[in-house]
Design a protein around this motif. Sequence first.
Motif, PDB file in Angstrom:
ATOM      1  N   PHE A  67      -0.971  46.170 -35.113  1.00 13.05           N
ATOM      2  CA  PHE A  67      -0.221  47.294 -34.872  1.00 13.05           C
ATOM      3  C   PHE A  67       0.443  47.229 -33.505  1.00 13.05           C
ATOM      4  CE2 PHE A  67      -0.323  52.248 -34.912  1.00 13.05           C
ATOM      5  CZ  PHE A  67       0.103  52.423 -36.178  1.00 13.05           C
ATOM      6  N   THR A  68       1.496  46.802 -33.590  1.00 16.83           N
ATOM      7  CA  THR A  68       2.139  46.378 -32.363  1.00 16.83           C
ATOM      8  C   THR A  68       3.364  46.885 -32.229  1.00 16.83           C
ATOM      9  OG1 THR A  68       1.370  43.967 -32.421  1.00 16.83           O
ATOM     10  CG2 THR A  68       3.453  44.149 -31.370  1.00 16.83           C
ATOM     11  N   ALA A  69       3.608  47.125 -30.839  1.00 21.75           N
ATOM     12  CA  ALA A  69       4.988  47.892 -30.255  1.00 21.75           C
ATOM     13  C   ALA A  69       5.980  46.930 -29.609  1.00 21.75           C
ATOM     14  CB  ALA A  69       4.537  49.230 -29.455  1.00 21.75           C
ATOM     15  N   LEU A  70       7.070  46.743 -29.897  1.00 22.52           N
ATOM     16  CA  LEU A  70       8.132  46.230 -29.183  1.00 22.52           C
ATOM     17  C   LEU A  70       8.834  47.109 -28.384  1.00 22.52           C
ATOM     18  CD1 LEU A  70       9.541  43.926 -31.968  1.00 22.52           C
ATOM     19  CD2 LEU A  70       7.947  43.187 -30.203  1.00 22.52           C
ATOM     20  N   VAL A  71       8.616  47.177 -26.874  1.00 23.70           N
ATOM     21  CA  VAL A  71       9.602  48.249 -26.150  1.00 23.70           C
ATOM     22  C   VAL A  71      10.280  47.509 -25.114  1.00 23.70           C
ATOM     23  CG1 VAL A  71       7.198  49.608 -26.516  1.00 23.70           C
ATOM     24  CG2 VAL A  71       7.542  48.090 -24.195  1.00 23.70           C
ATOM     25  N   GLY A  72      10.871  48.297 -24.442  1.00 26.57           N
ATOM     26  CA  GLY A  72      11.940  47.826 -23.304  1.00 26.57           C
ATOM     27  C   GLY A  72      13.149  48.722 -23.561  1.00 26.57           C
ATOM     28  N   PRO A  73      13.991  48.451 -22.584  1.00 29.40           N
ATOM     29  CA  PRO A  73      15.158  49.472 -22.403  1.00 29.40           C
ATOM     30  C   PRO A  73      16.144  49.065 -23.435  1.00 29.40           C
ATOM     31  CG  PRO A  73      15.308  47.502 -20.913  1.00 29.40           C
ATOM     32  CD  PRO A  73      13.971  47.618 -21.453  1.00 29.40           C
ATOM     33  N   GLU A 126      -7.424  50.514 -43.244  1.00 32.54           N
ATOM     34  CA  GLU A 126      -8.207  50.322 -44.264  1.00 32.54           C
ATOM     35  C   GLU A 126      -7.515  49.215 -45.240  1.00 32.54           C
ATOM     36  OE1 GLU A 126      -8.289  54.277 -46.157  1.00 32.54           O
ATOM     37  OE2 GLU A 126      -9.598  54.955 -44.726  1.00 32.54           O
ATOM     38  N   GLU A 127      -6.311  48.763 -45.135  1.00 26.21           N
ATOM     39  CA  GLU A 127      -5.681  48.048 -46.274  1.00 26.21           C
ATOM     40  C   GLU A 127      -5.441  46.532 -45.453  1.00 26.21           C
ATOM     41  OE1 GLU A 127      -2.965  49.661 -48.724  1.00 26.21           O
ATOM     42  OE2 GLU A 127      -4.194  51.631 -49.011  1.00 26.21           O
ATOM     43  N   GLY A 128      -5.214  46.560 -44.066  1.00 22.96           N
ATOM     44  CA  GLY A 128      -5.005  45.367 -43.377  1.00 22.96           C
ATOM     45  C   GLY A 128      -3.460  45.072 -43.103  1.00 22.96           C
ATOM     46  N   ILE A 129      -2.545  46.217 -43.344  1.00 22.04           N
ATOM     47  CA  ILE A 129      -1.214  46.125 -43.229  1.00 22.04           C
ATOM     48  C   ILE A 129      -0.668  45.825 -41.771  1.00 22.04           C
ATOM     49  CG2 ILE A 129       1.025  47.145 -43.744  1.00 22.04           C
ATOM     50  CD1 ILE A 129      -0.182  48.777 -45.714  1.00 22.04           C
ATOM     51  N   THR A 130       0.091  45.000 -41.615  1.00 20.78           N
ATOM     52  CA  THR A 130       0.617  44.631 -40.543  1.00 20.78           C
ATOM     53  C   THR A 130       1.694  45.422 -39.873  1.00 20.78           C
ATOM     54  OG1 THR A 130      -0.295  42.348 -40.419  1.00 20.78           O
ATOM     55  CG2 THR A 130       1.382  42.762 -38.754  1.00 20.78           C
ATOM     56  N   PHE A 131       1.579  46.205 -38.994  1.00 18.36           N
ATOM     57  CA  PHE A 131       2.736  47.077 -38.499  1.00 18.36           C
ATOM     58  C   PHE A 131       3.563  46.535 -37.113  1.00 18.36           C
ATOM     59  CE2 PHE A 131       0.758  49.824 -41.274  1.00 18.36           C
ATOM     60  CZ  PHE A 131       1.530  50.704 -41.736  1.00 18.36           C
ATOM     61  N   ILE A 132       4.857  46.480 -37.116  1.00 17.09           N
ATOM     62  CA  ILE A 132       5.444  46.112 -35.710  1.00 17.09           C
ATOM     63  C   ILE A 132       6.341  47.118 -35.614  1.00 17.09           C
ATOM     64  CG2 ILE A 132       6.995  44.497 -34.381  1.00 17.09           C
ATOM     65  CD1 ILE A 132       5.760  42.296 -36.300  1.00 17.09           C
ATOM     66  N   PHE A 133       6.492  47.931 -34.417  1.00 13.93           N
ATOM     67  CA  PHE A 133       7.325  49.084 -34.174  1.00 13.93           C
ATOM     68  C   PHE A 133       8.295  48.644 -33.020  1.00 13.93           C
ATOM     69  CE2 PHE A 133       3.310  50.690 -35.487  1.00 13.93           C
ATOM     70  CZ  PHE A 133       3.504  51.672 -36.219  1.00 13.93           C
ATOM     71  N   VAL A 136       4.053  56.500 -30.097  1.00 14.40           N
ATOM     72  CA  VAL A 136       3.959  55.293 -30.911  1.00 14.40           C
ATOM     73  C   VAL A 136       3.051  54.271 -29.855  1.00 14.40           C
ATOM     74  CG1 VAL A 136       4.910  53.300 -32.166  1.00 14.40           C
ATOM     75  CG2 VAL A 136       5.916  55.762 -32.164  1.00 14.40           C
ATOM     76  N   ILE A 137       3.621  54.034 -28.663  1.00 17.38           N
ATOM     77  CA  ILE A 137       3.091  52.973 -27.707  1.00 17.38           C
ATOM     78  C   ILE A 137       1.614  53.418 -27.320  1.00 17.38           C
ATOM     79  CG2 ILE A 137       3.190  52.153 -25.471  1.00 17.38           C
ATOM     80  CD1 ILE A 137       6.490  52.962 -25.384  1.00 17.38           C
ATOM     81  N   ASP A 138       1.413  54.579 -27.333  1.00 19.19           N
ATOM     82  CA  ASP A 138       0.054  54.990 -27.244  1.00 19.19           C
ATOM     83  C   ASP A 138      -1.112  54.807 -28.234  1.00 19.19           C
ATOM     84  OD1 ASP A 138       0.672  56.250 -24.683  1.00 19.19           O
ATOM     85  OD2 ASP A 138       0.617  58.334 -25.353  1.00 19.19           O
ATOM     86  N   ARG A 139      -0.412  54.504 -29.489  1.00 21.78           N
ATOM     87  CA  ARG A 139      -1.309  54.205 -30.392  1.00 21.78           C
ATOM     88  C   ARG A 139      -1.427  52.523 -30.789  1.00 21.78           C
ATOM     89  NH1 ARG A 139      -2.393  57.783 -34.798  1.00 21.78           N
ATOM     90  NH2 ARG A 139      -1.917  60.150 -34.058  1.00 21.78           N
ATOM     91  N   ALA A 140      -0.503  51.965 -30.243  1.00 16.61           N
ATOM     92  CA  ALA A 140      -0.348  50.535 -30.495  1.00 16.61           C
ATOM     93  C   ALA A 140      -1.661  49.593 -29.931  1.00 16.61           C
ATOM     94  CB  ALA A 140       0.972  49.885 -29.848  1.00 16.61           C
ATOM     95  N   HIS A 141      -2.047  48.752 -30.587  1.00 17.99           N
ATOM     96  CA  HIS A 141      -3.191  47.901 -30.243  1.00 17.99           C
ATOM     97  C   HIS A 141      -2.470  46.773 -29.514  1.00 17.99           C
ATOM     98  CE1 HIS A 141      -4.832  49.123 -34.067  1.00 17.99           C
ATOM     99  NE2 HIS A 141      -5.060  50.048 -33.468  1.00 17.99           N
ATOM    100  N   ARG A 142      -1.258  46.649 -29.302  1.00 17.01           N
ATOM    101  CA  ARG A 142      -0.753  45.517 -28.551  1.00 17.01           C
ATOM    102  C   ARG A 142       0.888  45.951 -28.179  1.00 17.01           C
ATOM    103  NH1 ARG A 142       0.649  39.421 -30.882  1.00 17.01           N
ATOM    104  NH2 ARG A 142       1.461  38.408 -29.079  1.00 17.01           N
ATOM    105  N   VAL A 143       1.223  45.715 -26.888  1.00 18.48           N
ATOM    106  CA  VAL A 143       2.532  46.342 -26.609  1.00 18.48           C
ATOM    107  C   VAL A 143       3.220  45.060 -25.797  1.00 18.48           C
ATOM    108  CG1 VAL A 143       4.019  47.662 -24.918  1.00 18.48           C
ATOM    109  CG2 VAL A 143       1.547  48.478 -25.855  1.00 18.48           C
ATOM    110  N   ILE A 144       4.241  44.677 -26.375  1.00 18.80           N
ATOM    111  CA  ILE A 144       5.130  43.504 -25.959  1.00 18.80           C
ATOM    112  C   ILE A 144       6.545  44.127 -25.334  1.00 18.80           C
ATOM    113  CG2 ILE A 144       6.613  41.372 -26.712  1.00 18.80           C
ATOM    114  CD1 ILE A 144       4.396  41.405 -29.158  1.00 18.80           C
ATOM    115  N   THR A 145       6.883  43.767 -24.276  1.00 22.15           N
ATOM    116  CA  THR A 145       8.067  44.432 -23.378  1.00 22.15           C
ATOM    117  C   THR A 145       9.044  43.321 -23.389  1.00 22.15           C
ATOM    118  OG1 THR A 145       6.422  45.739 -22.080  1.00 22.15           O
ATOM    119  CG2 THR A 145       8.615  45.464 -21.206  1.00 22.15           C
TER     120      THR A 145
END
Length: 241
Positions: A39-45, A196-203, A210-219
């Motif tokens: 459950f990963t967030a891509l962040v940055g300007p 529950e279903e193991g769906i992979t999410f990338i935001f 969203v960032i606060d919910r992420a398990h991984r944050v990539i800047t």
Amino acid sequence: MNNLPPVIITEDLTKVYDEGAIPVKAVNQVNLQIDQGEFTALVGPSGSGKTTLLNMIGGLDRPSSGKVWVDGKNLGAMKKNQLIDFRLHNIGFVFQAYNLIPVLTARENIEFVMLLQKASKKERNHRVLELLREVGLQDKMNNRPDELSGGQQQRVAVARALASKPKFVLADEPTANLDSKTAANLLDIMSKLNQEEGITFIFSTHDQRVIDRAHRVITLVDGAIESDELIANASDHIESV
């Protein structure tokens, strides 16, 4: 996260846009591995390459150089029809601009991907009504996009991405036009499907919710990865923010 091989791998992934005399590197030699169920967030300007990277991972945009593997498939080696079929059965997209079909109702927009997948009418009806309830739009199911607010259209777009129960959901600013309550509700839905279903999410997101919910944050900065932070305990992280 697990002992299985990564389900998404990028190798020196680069996208160059020729704008005028000076080429612009939107994504610059990104090497990335995503495990199943992240459950990963891509962040940055703005302009950092988040959306371009997301689109290449989803096979919507071809890289200038480098490679993308998704679920063991080299997307760059696929023919156009193969890529379309792979996306149809494996990837759900949430676009910042919604990309709803104007002539279809909310219900029909959500159902559309399942029609392409040749799901039965019974299955389609059950799934669509379930998702309409979850996003709080039962009373808007027969409205077309021009009869919905921006936030309502985004909720339809999220429901559409989830309708086919994809292995991967790629979401570009999925909460940008939503109030806090609706955003939290949609993030709850996606988090539940992730767990529950193991769906992979990338935001791709600027949204702290969203960032606060992420398990991984990539800047990303200037098309390259500046930092990659794995959140050991997401719930602790949320409480501490």
